[in-house]
Write an enzyme that holds these catalytic residues in place. Structure first.
Site, mmCIF file in Angstrom:
data_model
loop_
_atom_site.group_PDB
_atom_site.id
_atom_site.type_symbol
_atom_site.label_atom_id
_atom_site.label_comp_id
_atom_site.label_asym_id
_atom_site.label_seq_id
_atom_site.Cartn_x
_atom_site.Cartn_y
_atom_site.Cartn_z
ATOM 1 C CG HIS A 1 1.996 1.780 0.096
ATOM 2 N ND1 HIS A 1 2.527 3.016 0.518
ATOM 3 C CD2 HIS A 1 1.522 1.832 -1.094
ATOM 4 C CE1 HIS A 1 2.320 3.660 -0.537
ATOM 5 N NE2 HIS A 1 1.738 3.072 -1.520
ATOM 6 C CG HIS B 1 3.824 3.428 -5.331
ATOM 7 N ND1 HIS B 1 3.203 2.968 -4.318
ATOM 8 C CD2 HIS B 1 4.898 2.791 -5.505
ATOM 9 C CE1 HIS B 1 3.742 1.882 -3.824
ATOM 10 N NE2 HIS B 1 4.923 1.688 -4.524
ATOM 11 C CD GLU C 1 -0.377 3.712 -8.073
ATOM 12 O OE1 GLU C 1 -1.483 3.185 -8.214
ATOM 13 O OE2 GLU C 1 0.427 3.756 -7.183
ATOM 14 C CG ASP D 1 1.142 6.321 -2.315
ATOM 15 O OD1 ASP D 1 1.957 5.526 -3.103
ATOM 16 O OD2 ASP D 1 -0.071 5.979 -2.095
ATOM 17 N NE ARG E 1 -2.066 1.977 1.091
ATOM 18 C CZ ARG E 1 -1.803 1.748 -0.310
ATOM 19 N NH1 ARG E 1 -2.011 0.650 -0.742
ATOM 20 N NH2 ARG E 1 -1.281 2.980 -0.674
HETATM 21 ZN ZN LIG Z 1 1.462 3.686 -3.229
#
Ligand SMILES: [Zn+2]
Length: 254
Positions: A160, A228, A225, A167, A131
């Protein structure tokens, strides 16, 4: 895809009752649900600011970036890149392309996870991988402060941004459909915690199955999470800000 009129009315009504977030339903009963917050500033404005911002300067010896497109490495890895759609927690696309990249050692490890899961009848469905840093900044600036534990601080960046986090969830090989997990993707609630013990048993079993196969290949789950995972070499790679549009077609070299 735009929100249809009726869910928009519902969303506005719910926002009046619960000011920070809600779960809008798609019009079709078959459409998957997604978690959504009300951004604290308009995303278009935040994007302009984030694109003009500079990532934090890091010092140290980093390996050269070698981002690999996951589907080029193994076409059976499925993609549902939510940030290229409106079906994400900000309700608007952040990426103009639905692509997923990781640094080569992480990507190769993920391909091995895909193979080991196939023996149990499952495959990987990736929601996000590399990302660009500016997108992490948009997430932070758009999210209410009381939900900041669910988004990375752009002052230190996200794993990321280093091409070393992913994810993902599972899909069933038999029908190609995503499995039900204990929470929605990007849901900002305790159901997202990987040790959440509530809800039905089967989603928790599948969450553990995913975690076990990922950990066997050097990934560790994020404490907030279940979807993740960070690859063990993440400290070896610097923060990056290249947009998907600027990353060419990548050929997987094994
Ligand atoms: Zn993530």
């Amino acid at each position: 895809m735009k929100l249809h009129a009726r869910p928009m009315v519902l969303l506005i009504a719910l926002l009046a009752l619960a000011p920070s977030f809600t779960w809008p339903q798609e019009k079709s009963a078959d459409a998957p649900k997604f978690f959504h917050i009300e951004p604290v500033h308009p995303v278009a404005e935040l994007q302009t600011i984030a694109l003009a911002a500079t990532p934090p300067v890091e010092h140290g010896d980093f390996r050269p970036s070698d981002l690999v497109e996951l589907t080029a490495l193994d076409p059976t890895i499925k993609l549902d890149i939510r940030y290229a759609t409106t079906r994400n927690f900000l309700g608007t696309p952040l990426y103009s392309q639905a692509r997923a990249f990781m640094q080569r050692p992480a990507a190769l490890a993920l391909a091995r996870v895909q193979k080991s899961l196939a023996n149990e009848g499952y495959g990987l469905l990736v929601h996000d991988a590399y990302r660009p840093w500016y997108v992490t900044k948009i997430f932070w600036d758009a999210t209410p402060v009381d939900k900041h534990e669910f988004v990375a601080d752009p002052a230190s960046g996200s794993r990321h941004n280093r091409g070393c986090a992913v994810d993902l969830t599972l899909y069933t090989l038999a029908d190609g459909k995503p499995v039900e997990m204990p929470s929605l993707y990007d849901e900002m609630s305790d159901r997202a915690y990987p040790n959440y013990a509530g809800g039905p048993e089967e989603p928790r079993r599948l969450r553990e199955l995913l975690r076990r196969h990922m950990e066997a290949e050097g990934f560790s789950v994020f404490q907030y999470e279940w979807w993740h995972f960070d690859y063990r070499d993440w400290k070896s790679y610097a923060l990056q800000n290249a947009r998907f549009e600027d990353i060419g077609e990548t050929k997987a070299k094994h």
